[in-house]
Design a protein around this motif. Structure first.
Motif, PDB file in Angstrom:
ATOM      1  N   ILE A   1     -24.647 -49.041 -16.938  1.00 27.09           N
ATOM      2  CA  ILE A   1     -24.688 -50.005 -15.832  1.00 27.09           C
ATOM      3  C   ILE A   1     -25.540 -49.446 -14.700  1.00 27.09           C
ATOM      4  O   ILE A   1     -26.409 -50.131 -14.151  1.00 27.09           O
ATOM      5  N   GLN A   2     -25.323 -48.163 -14.366  1.00 27.66           N
ATOM      6  CA  GLN A   2     -26.099 -47.560 -13.282  1.00 27.66           C
ATOM      7  C   GLN A   2     -27.586 -47.498 -13.645  1.00 27.66           C
ATOM      8  O   GLN A   2     -28.451 -47.728 -12.803  1.00 27.66           O
ATOM      9  N   ASP A   3     -27.872 -47.198 -14.932  1.00 24.89           N
ATOM     10  CA  ASP A   3     -29.277 -47.154 -15.365  1.00 24.89           C
ATOM     11  C   ASP A   3     -29.954 -48.510 -15.157  1.00 24.89           C
ATOM     12  O   ASP A   3     -31.110 -48.589 -14.741  1.00 24.89           O
ATOM     13  N   GLN A   4     -29.201 -49.589 -15.467  1.00 25.13           N
ATOM     14  CA  GLN A   4     -29.779 -50.920 -15.308  1.00 25.13           C
ATOM     15  C   GLN A   4     -30.009 -51.238 -13.826  1.00 25.13           C
ATOM     16  O   GLN A   4     -31.039 -51.812 -13.451  1.00 25.13           O
ATOM     17  N   ILE A   5     -29.065 -50.819 -12.971  1.00 22.01           N
ATOM     18  CA  ILE A   5     -29.248 -51.015 -11.527  1.00 22.01           C
ATOM     19  C   ILE A   5     -30.486 -50.240 -11.064  1.00 22.01           C
ATOM     20  O   ILE A   5     -31.316 -50.759 -10.302  1.00 22.01           O
ATOM     21  N   ASN A   6     -30.643 -49.015 -11.565  1.00 17.04           N
ATOM     22  CA  ASN A   6     -31.810 -48.214 -11.176  1.00 17.04           C
ATOM     23  C   ASN A   6     -33.107 -48.861 -11.649  1.00 17.04           C
ATOM     24  O   ASN A   6     -34.110 -48.849 -10.934  1.00 17.04           O
ATOM     25  N   THR A   7     -33.066 -49.444 -12.862  1.00 16.30           N
ATOM     26  CA  THR A   7     -34.258 -50.135 -13.373  1.00 16.30           C
ATOM     27  C   THR A   7     -34.630 -51.291 -12.459  1.00 16.30           C
ATOM     28  O   THR A   7     -35.795 -51.484 -12.109  1.00 16.30           O
ATOM     29  N   MET A   8     -33.614 -52.053 -12.043  1.00 15.83           N
ATOM     30  CA  MET A   8     -33.890 -53.202 -11.171  1.00 15.83           C
ATOM     31  C   MET A   8     -34.408 -52.735  -9.807  1.00 15.83           C
ATOM     32  O   MET A   8     -35.328 -53.317  -9.258  1.00 15.83           O
ATOM     33  N   ASP A   9     -33.803 -51.650  -9.300  1.00 17.74           N
ATOM     34  CA  ASP A   9     -34.242 -51.145  -7.996  1.00 17.74           C
ATOM     35  C   ASP A   9     -35.660 -50.571  -8.057  1.00 17.74           C
ATOM     36  O   ASP A   9     -36.359 -50.521  -7.045  1.00 17.74           O
ATOM     37  N   ALA A  10     -36.075 -50.121  -9.247  1.00 16.79           N
ATOM     38  CA  ALA A  10     -37.390 -49.477  -9.362  1.00 16.79           C
ATOM     39  C   ALA A  10     -38.537 -50.490  -9.377  1.00 16.79           C
ATOM     40  O   ALA A  10     -39.687 -50.137  -9.181  1.00 16.79           O
ATOM     41  N   ARG A  11     -38.216 -51.760  -9.628  1.00 16.45           N
ATOM     42  CA  ARG A  11     -39.272 -52.776  -9.605  1.00 16.45           C
ATOM     43  C   ARG A  11     -39.755 -52.928  -8.165  1.00 16.45           C
ATOM     44  O   ARG A  11     -38.956 -53.030  -7.244  1.00 16.45           O
ATOM     45  N   SER A  12     -41.052 -52.941  -8.000  1.00 20.72           N
ATOM     46  CA  SER A  12     -41.547 -53.020  -6.623  1.00 20.72           C
ATOM     47  C   SER A  12     -42.814 -53.862  -6.578  1.00 20.72           C
ATOM     48  O   SER A  12     -43.432 -54.131  -7.619  1.00 20.72           O
TER      49      SER A  12
END
Lengths: 212, 88
Positions: free
Chosen positions: A49-60
């Motif tokens: 779950i945290q990895d997916q949140i990090n993936t979403m946060d990494a989109r810029s």
């Protein structure tokens, strides 16, 4: 007394944000319950779950900027982007999921601007999280009624001969604007040009500008 | 092609913005078929409906209040919300 204020201010002179000492809402409780059940039953792990949140946060917006810079330097790619922006993004290696993307080109005669009046649809898979103002009721309602006034508040003035096209993301499509390339940037490399492309220029409330 | 957005106000999850209902525009492009959100939102088996991008002049939408009558607003409207207008 300049500091005679009953609320203490932070060193930068702003009031401290109040602690969010409130009860959880119904849906916050629901989210925690479902998440904990999924983890307990072994369907996903907290790490996933945290990895997916990090993936979403990494989109810029840097992803979108690369797309624009390529379109400015490669006419065949620009054509492909206007024809089918989802396909062109995927061919460039961006994982945009199932997003249906339309690229809209700004020209000397047309300026495009994006809004979602019904909610806050935004090409997150390509540009990351939307800015707070994009989700505000003020932007969402005013952008379709008085776009020129809204744009002027972002510092953009257009004469009446330039047509403003407001795109309301009402259903399944998401939009990115291909800004009009500034004359002084012509001849720069694709990598250099990407630094000219701002998030706001891809929403339509800004223009490309030289990197700071 | 000229179309008019139906001026209907059904309850429920509808993705036709109120400010465009009853307004006349032109089809800008068709973007394919999608699950009808009016059914999808309630987990009913959705029909696949054509989705069209429609362009409206600001003068049509806002009348004399428009900042510039020739500016436009474009939105995605499901075909079942559109009635074709005969060319006149």
């Amino acid at each position: 007394m300049p500091h005679d204020h009953h609320e203490p201010l932070s060193p930068s002179g702003h009031p401290y944000r109040a602690d969010d000492d409130r009860d959880l809402t119904y849906w916050q409780v629901m989210e925690i319950a479902v998440r904990e059940l999924l983890i307990e039953k072994g369907h996903v792990s907290a790490t996933q779950i945290q990895d997916q949140i990090n993936t979403m946060d990494a989109r810029s917006p840097a992803n979108g900027a690369r797309l624009v810079a390529k379109a400015w330097t490669d006419p065949a790619f620009k054509y492909a982007l206007i024809e089918d922006a989802s396909q062109a993004s995927r061919e460039m290696g961006f994982d945009i999921g199932p997003m249906h993307l339309i690229a809209l080109e700004n020209t000397e005669k047309v300026h495009n601007v994006i809004v979602c009046t019904l909610c806050s649809c935004y090409p997150r898979n390509l540009l990351g999280l939307p800015p707070d103002w994009y989700k505000s009721r003020a932007y969402r309602s005013r952008a379709v009624v008085e776009p020129r006034k809204v744009l002027s508040e972002f510092g953009l003035e257009f004469n009446q001969k330039i047509q403003i096209r407001v795109h309301d993301s009402t259903a399944d499509m998401r939009y990115i604007i291909l800004p009009y390339q500034p004359a002084e940037s012509v001849g720069l490399s694709e990598a250099e040009l990407a630094n000219w492309v701002t998030r706001d220029s891809m929403i339509g409330v800004g223009l490309p500008r030289p990197p700071a | 092609m000229k179309v008019r957005v139906l001026s209907q106000w059904p309850p429920g999850h509808v993705r036709t913005p109120g400010y465009l209902r009853g307004k006349v525009g032109t089809i800008e492009r068709s973007v394919g078929t999608f699950n009808n959100p009016e059914q999808n939102a309630y987990r009913l088996t959705p029909t696949k409906n054509r989705l069209l991008r429609v362009r409206f002049r600001m003068s049509e939408v806002w009348g004399p209040r428009a900042e510039n009558p020739d500016d436009v607003v474009e939105a995605e409207i499901y075909e079942h919300w559109l009635e074709p207008l005969n060319a006149s």
